[in-house]
Design a protein around this motif. Structure first.
Motif, mmCIF file in Angstrom:
data_model
loop_
_atom_site.group_PDB
_atom_site.id
_atom_site.type_symbol
_atom_site.label_atom_id
_atom_site.label_comp_id
_atom_site.label_asym_id
_atom_site.label_seq_id
_atom_site.Cartn_x
_atom_site.Cartn_y
_atom_site.Cartn_z
ATOM 1 N N ALA A 102 0.752 -1.038 -0.022
ATOM 2 C CA ALA A 102 -0.030 -0.011 -0.074
ATOM 3 C C ALA A 102 0.857 1.110 -0.065
ATOM 4 O O ALA A 102 0.443 2.258 -0.580
ATOM 5 C CB ALA A 102 -1.096 -0.101 1.239
ATOM 6 N N ASP A 146 2.459 -2.690 4.295
ATOM 7 C CA ASP A 146 1.079 -2.664 4.140
ATOM 8 C C ASP A 146 0.506 -1.395 4.439
ATOM 9 O O ASP A 146 1.140 -0.591 5.128
ATOM 10 C CB ASP A 146 0.650 -3.802 4.472
ATOM 11 C CG ASP A 146 0.786 -4.099 6.083
ATOM 12 O OD1 ASP A 146 1.327 -3.098 6.550
ATOM 13 O OD2 ASP A 146 0.166 -5.097 6.701
ATOM 14 N N ARG A 147 -0.834 -1.071 4.495
ATOM 15 C CA ARG A 147 -1.565 0.017 4.670
ATOM 16 C C ARG A 147 -1.060 0.275 6.115
ATOM 17 O O ARG A 147 -0.913 1.565 6.634
ATOM 18 C CB ARG A 147 -3.073 -0.111 4.489
ATOM 19 C CG ARG A 147 -3.757 1.156 5.085
ATOM 20 C CD ARG A 147 -3.621 2.246 4.003
ATOM 21 N NE ARG A 147 -3.780 2.021 2.726
ATOM 22 C CZ ARG A 147 -3.219 2.954 1.837
ATOM 23 N NH1 ARG A 147 -2.563 4.006 2.330
ATOM 24 N NH2 ARG A 147 -3.557 2.705 0.604
ATOM 25 N N ASP A 148 -1.200 -0.379 7.282
ATOM 26 C CA ASP A 148 -1.212 -0.148 8.649
ATOM 27 C C ASP A 148 0.519 -0.193 9.145
ATOM 28 O O ASP A 148 0.628 -0.205 10.166
ATOM 29 C CB ASP A 148 -2.163 -0.961 9.672
ATOM 30 C CG ASP A 148 -1.912 -2.291 9.220
ATOM 31 O OD1 ASP A 148 -0.927 -2.813 8.624
ATOM 32 O OD2 ASP A 148 -2.827 -3.236 10.018
#
Length: 199
Positions: free
Chosen positions: A118, A153-155
């Motif tokens: 992401a 990743d996103r988080d």
């Protein structure tokens, strides 16, 4: 600049430093041996034949202390050389951004595990390339990255760093001993050549 050129650059930068370090260590060791020899002679002059064992014990201690000092000097010199070579290597990795850098960047992307990345952090000059490799990802320009990329990743729970800097850092413990051996051989050969020419 390839691996060979990087090695050659490090070798040429390091040769002068290793010569100076070696000369300093040799000079210090010679001074310590001279001092130890004088101390041994002084002790021998003060004691008679019955005390020869005590003289030998003290001489061993003095020589052991001199050897320990010489080892400490050499270790300090090797650490200084290692630090200097690491700085030179880090300064030289920017030269890996050659005309074929786009291929190198693509190869670094292919090394990543398959995952819906992401976020991709890259050198600002690599933002467009990163957009083509990670079309749905947020591209974050990061001037501290010389080459390569960092994805997450996103988080941020899953993160992979595949930058020139981290690759050098990870491989440095494997590269350094070989570089030091090559530099020492080069300096020894030069030293032997100078001695032969003086004869």
């Amino acid at each position: 600049m390839g691996y060979r050129e990087l090695i050659e650059a490090l070798r040429s930068e390091g040769e002068e430093k290793i010569r100076a370090i070696r000369q300093e260590a040799e000079t210090e060791a010679k001074a310590l041996r001279t001092k130890a020899a004088r101390e041994i002679e002084r002790i021998r002059a003060e004691h008679d034949q019955e005390q020869s064992k005590a003289v030998a014990d003290v001489a061993g201690e003095v020589l052991s202390e001199a050897a320990a000092c010489a080892r400490a000097i050499r270790l300090r010199a090797e650490q200084e050389l290692s630090d200097r070579m690491a700085r030179l290597a880090r300064a030289s990795i920017a030269q890996l951004r050659t005309d074929q850098y786009a291929e190198t960047f693509a190869a670094l992307v292919r090394e990543l595990p398959q995952h819906p990345w992401a976020v991709a952090r890259v050198n600002p000059a690599d933002a467009d390339m990163a957009k083509t490799h990670f079309p749905g990802a947020e591209i974050v320009p990061d001037g501290t990255i010389i080459g390569g990329l960092e994805v997450s990743d996103r988080d941020g729970k899953i993160r992979v760093v595949n930058t020139f800097e981290t690759r050098l850092e990870r491989s440095w413990p494997k590269i350094l001993p070989g570089l030091i051996r090559e530099l020492e051989k080069s300096v020894e050969t030069e030293h032997e050549d100078r001695q032969r020419n003086q004869i």
